[in-house]
Write an enzyme that holds these catalytic residues in place. Structure first.
Site: not given
Length: 396
Positions: A96, A98, A100, A209
């Site tokens: 997620g 951009g 891994v 985030d």
């Protein structure tokens, strides 16, 4: 900045996070064992690990939590410089934003880590700036913040090495559990609020985030947040990869206006509704769907069959900006929990509760006093070996 026909914009460059990273007192330069500078961020610092340990004394945490962080810092000191050759791949943990995330073993110390790999095609100066900004993570040591071992650049990828949390992220747990009990969510929320307060008060950092995939748990019952925005340049370089993240963004962020930690409060509230009912709550599920979620056989049947139709991304974002926010309406939830969610999900940021208010909310006060075995619940849900006696792990 141009806007689309729905009056929405892509997330702007995070000037606040960039300023925050620049204003935090810099971590002392990291060196290789030979004393030469390196682009790795985990050589031994000029000042000993004792300097970081001393900062723990002034923080609000228990003796057990302080001891765990000191143990982490002691392990970190033994690792030395991180490089790709020293990390053995054990498997993929998720992906997620951009990148891994891999489970890896440090071959010299046999320490298990989580390694996030982010592919970036950037100029050398940008790469150096990202690594420099990530140094702030060395200063972030708190019971509800995922520990940071270091970062380095190799083969076109930034590697960020973090503490391994064997219970995984709450989005994965949610898929396994169907939904998360209110008593468990109370303790999770308390931990997230403390983590957000620590970042703001001690490092002038806005998370940016908050969502279930960025809240991690382990078999010891610890709850920690990760992936907060310390590097403005990294955020800018990855601006086009945050499609999933946008669905948790506050209305003011989606409209491209000024935002603050109040935006994190919205994201927390939205995440709580999702974890409580077991599905993303926009658009809101109808009464029949809610009844199927909370039916007696819901635990066996998994996700409801009659889910709301999926929205296109800009249709979804337009809904967040212009339609009423989600609510917890089912009778299974306490009045205090419903009120907590409501004051998190006010459309106007100045009407939204702040961190201090939320930490003193009756629902959080109750969560602080209630005995809830997070460890037992995590182990039971994720089929991990139990580390403590199980108690109060029922779904209601």
């Amino acid at each position: 900045m141009s806007k689309n026909k729905l009056n929405l914009v892509l997330p702007p460059v995070n000037t606040e996070a960039t300023v925050a990273a620049a204003t935090v007192a810099p971590t002392p330069p990291f060196k290789t064992p030979s004393g030469t500078d390196t682009h790795s961020l985990l050589g031994k610092p000029k000042t000993s690990i004792d300097a970081l340990t001393e900062t723990l004394e002034g923080l609000d945490m228990g003796d057990t939590e302080r001891k765990r962080i000191k143990m982490f810092l002691s392990q970190k000191e033994k690792i030395g410089e991180l490089s790709d050759e020293d990390l053995e791949k054990l498997g993929e943990l998720g992906s997620g934003n951009g990148g891994v995330v891999m489970k890896v073993r440090h071959t010299h110390t046999h320490l298990i880590m989580a390694r996030k790999l982010i592919h970036l095609e950037v100029k050398p100066a940008i790469k150096k700036q990202i690594l420099r900004e990530l140094k702030v993570l060395h200063e972030c040591n708190f019971p509800h913040i995922v520990g940071f071992y270091g970062a380095f650049y190799s083969d076109g990828e930034i590697s960020i090495c973090m503490e391994y949390m064997d219970g995984g992220s709450l989005d994965l747990i949610l898929k396994r559990a169907g939904r998360i009990p209110e008593s468990i969510l109370g303790r999770i929320t308390l931990a997230v609020l403390k983590g957000l307060s620590y970042l703001r008060d001690n490092h002038a950092i806005i998370h940016r985030d908050v969502k279930p995939s960025n809240i991690l748990v382990n078999s010891s019952g610890e709850i920690k947040i990760c992936d907060f925005g310390v590097s403005g340049q990294l955020i800018d370089s990855m601006a086009n990869s945050f499609v999933g993240t946008r669905s948790y963004m506050s209305p003011e962020r989606l409209q491209g206006t000024h935002y603050s930690v109040q935006s994190d409060i919205w994201s927390l509230g939205l995440s709580l509704v999702e974890m409580a009912i077991g599905m993303y709550p926009i658009p809101p599920p109808n009464t029949a769907t809610l009844e199927s979620i909370f039916a007696d056989n819901a635990e066996e049947s998994g996700q409801p069959t009659d889910e709301p139709r999926a929205m296109a991304i800009f249709e979804l974002l337009d809904y967040i900006v212009n339609e009423p926010p989600p609510k917890l309406e089912h009778k299974i939830f306490s009045t205090e929990f419903k009120d907590f969610v409501d004051i998190c999900l006010k459309k106007q940021p100045d009407e939204r509760a702040d961190l201090k208010t939320l930490l003193s909310h009756p629902w959080i006060r109750k969560a602080e006093l209630e005995e809830v075995d997070i460890s037992g619940w995590v182990c039971k849900t994720m089929d991990l070996p139990p580390s403590t006696p199980k108690r109060n792990t029922s779904p209601n």
